[in-house]
Design an enzyme around this catalytic site. Sequence first.
Site, mmCIF file in Angstrom:
data_model
loop_
_atom_site.group_PDB
_atom_site.id
_atom_site.type_symbol
_atom_site.label_atom_id
_atom_site.label_comp_id
_atom_site.label_asym_id
_atom_site.label_seq_id
_atom_site.Cartn_x
_atom_site.Cartn_y
_atom_site.Cartn_z
ATOM 1 N N ASP A 93 15.631 53.187 91.442
ATOM 2 C CA ASP A 93 16.062 53.559 90.096
ATOM 3 C C ASP A 93 16.518 55.006 89.994
ATOM 4 O O ASP A 93 17.336 55.347 89.132
ATOM 5 C CB ASP A 93 14.932 53.319 89.097
ATOM 6 C CG ASP A 93 14.647 51.848 88.853
ATOM 7 O OD1 ASP A 93 15.279 51.010 89.523
ATOM 8 O OD2 ASP A 93 13.796 51.539 88.016
ATOM 9 N N HIS A 97 18.146 15.880 95.838
ATOM 10 C CA HIS A 97 18.119 15.225 94.532
ATOM 11 C C HIS A 97 16.701 14.735 94.245
ATOM 12 O O HIS A 97 16.040 14.210 95.129
ATOM 13 C CB HIS A 97 19.065 14.025 94.545
ATOM 14 C CG HIS A 97 19.025 13.209 93.276
ATOM 15 N ND1 HIS A 97 19.631 13.627 92.118
ATOM 16 C CD2 HIS A 97 18.428 12.016 93.007
ATOM 17 C CE1 HIS A 97 19.429 12.706 91.185
ATOM 18 N NE2 HIS A 97 18.701 11.723 91.694
ATOM 19 N N CYS A 126 7.443 48.324 88.696
ATOM 20 C CA CYS A 126 7.684 46.878 88.800
ATOM 21 C C CYS A 126 6.391 46.095 88.950
ATOM 22 O O CYS A 126 6.131 45.159 88.197
ATOM 23 C CB CYS A 126 8.608 46.595 89.983
ATOM 24 S SG CYS A 126 8.888 44.834 90.262
ATOM 25 N N ILE A 181 14.845 43.591 78.778
ATOM 26 C CA ILE A 181 13.436 43.917 78.585
ATOM 27 C C ILE A 181 12.990 43.529 77.177
ATOM 28 O O ILE A 181 11.959 42.876 76.979
ATOM 29 C CB ILE A 181 13.170 45.413 78.839
ATOM 30 C CG1 ILE A 181 13.469 45.765 80.296
ATOM 31 C CG2 ILE A 181 11.725 45.768 78.496
ATOM 32 C CD1 ILE A 181 13.364 47.257 80.598
ATOM 33 N N GLU A 241 19.433 45.597 67.314
ATOM 34 C CA GLU A 241 20.361 45.958 68.389
ATOM 35 C C GLU A 241 21.540 46.756 67.826
ATOM 36 O O GLU A 241 22.172 46.348 66.857
ATOM 37 C CB GLU A 241 20.874 44.700 69.091
ATOM 38 C CG GLU A 241 22.031 44.910 70.062
ATOM 39 C CD GLU A 241 21.721 45.924 71.150
ATOM 40 O OE1 GLU A 241 22.579 46.793 71.373
ATOM 41 O OE2 GLU A 241 20.624 45.854 71.759
ATOM 42 N N LEU A 266 0.534 52.457 93.687
ATOM 43 C CA LEU A 266 1.294 51.717 94.687
ATOM 44 C C LEU A 266 1.915 50.470 94.060
ATOM 45 O O LEU A 266 1.272 49.725 93.333
ATOM 46 C CB LEU A 266 0.390 51.321 95.853
ATOM 47 C CG LEU A 266 -0.069 52.456 96.778
ATOM 48 C CD1 LEU A 266 -1.037 51.923 97.814
ATOM 49 C CD2 LEU A 266 1.118 53.133 97.430
ATOM 50 N N GLU A 325 2.039 59.115 96.551
ATOM 51 C CA GLU A 325 2.084 58.330 95.317
ATOM 52 C C GLU A 325 1.057 58.880 94.343
ATOM 53 O O GLU A 325 -0.078 59.172 94.719
ATOM 54 C CB GLU A 325 1.808 56.856 95.590
ATOM 55 C CG GLU A 325 1.665 55.980 94.350
ATOM 56 C CD GLU A 325 2.879 56.042 93.424
ATOM 57 O OE1 GLU A 325 2.666 56.189 92.209
ATOM 58 O OE2 GLU A 325 4.014 55.954 93.917
#
Length: 468
Positions: A315, A447, A47, A190, A209, A43, A35
């Site tokens: 990814d 409930h 995310c 995002i 957009e 690490l 890494e």
Amino acid sequence: MADITAKVLIVGGGPGGYVAAIRAGQLGLDVVLVEQDGREGGLGGTCLNVGCIPSKAIIHAAEAFHQAVEQATKAPFGLKVERPTIDFVRTVEWKDGIVGRLTGGVGALLKRHHVKIVQGRAEMTDGKSCRVETDTGPQVIRAEHVVLATGSVAAALPSLPFGGKVISSTEALSLDAIPERLAVVGAGYIGLELGIAFAKLGSKVTVVEALDRILPAYDAELVRPVARRMRALGMEVLTQAKAAGLSDDGSALAVDQDGIGRRTIAMDRVLVATGRRARLSGFGLERLDLTLDRGAVQIDERCATSMRNVWAVGDLTGEPMLAHRAMAQGVVVAEQIAGHRRVFDAAAIPAVCFTDPEIVTVGLSPDDARRAGREILTAQFPFQANGRALTLANDDGFVRVTARADNHLVLGIAAVGPGVSELASSFGLALEMGARLEDIGGTIHAHPTLGEAFHEASLRALGEALHI
């Protein structure tokens, strides 16, 4: 330094990589994880360091502040707040503390399962080995199996290269002050998660957009409550609009909008959130004989690439780019290397959009099911008829189920509303276990909870709804 030899070499310590390493360690395999600390963390990957976790911390802080501001002028249940303020530097420090605790936890878990961690930039030399540039010199690692988990990077726009006032989500999560005016380019999850958060923190937010509506990956029925909330927050949305670049003095964003032409938007920062792309460079991919598909590494149902004993997860393998997908793939790969027979089933992967209100989907939408040639039953239950939603003072939204018309097998579940992200696991479990409408309708739901809307939507599809 002497070469390192291991059963498994994992390149990348994000969700897919570190989970693969932990599971492989649990199974008694000799594992080396490489890494590289960098712009998007170490690490835990994107995310944990600059994505899922820190963004949710900022979203929570923004919602708490916004509620306090509202209570300064309104007191629907008697709570009154006087002149709330927020120290955003302390907010960022609090966010960083959460990230630090979690990254430390990942390191401890890897150590507990005897995973050797090598810090540095990995460069694959062939399908069995890599060279790592570490602080103490080059290190060669050879392994029988290689797991590629290099993740993704923010997609840049040629007209708006990152730097200065143009930021990605990474920089947006560590600003030293709340921008007075924020332009968000891209109305995907995002862009809208962060755009809504900054609107609640007091920014004047304009969303640009290119397509004809926001959140184009979600069906329009789910998006409407989010659009209503954005209008209530004073956010401006420009659809069918393309960002053309900054003005000469850098104080405005030039936008070309269909039917209107060129216009400028005054801003202090531009957040470019036009998606992410697989990280294909910087680790020697060109030295491997891997098949690519639409800008990502192609894998089969076992997460195997076109090279023997070279695996890829997360990814790097394309959409959906979700941490929990990467984690599940990491487990599948580790167990196969250990000799288990496993495949990765993508049918029940929940997707969550942490906007306000939140959106969660799993499986097929009604339109998807019809396009696949299915005859379906579909029904939704509104949160306006749910007692728990009313007590949260937020009842805009619903739960929707889609099932086969012949045998009532559930094909898809979706919800939009307050806190519906916490329903994602029950939705995913229903699809994973092959539930039918009768199974959900026959399950006693506590409930008062938001989950009762799932129960009622299933009953409604059967023509048996009790509270509507």
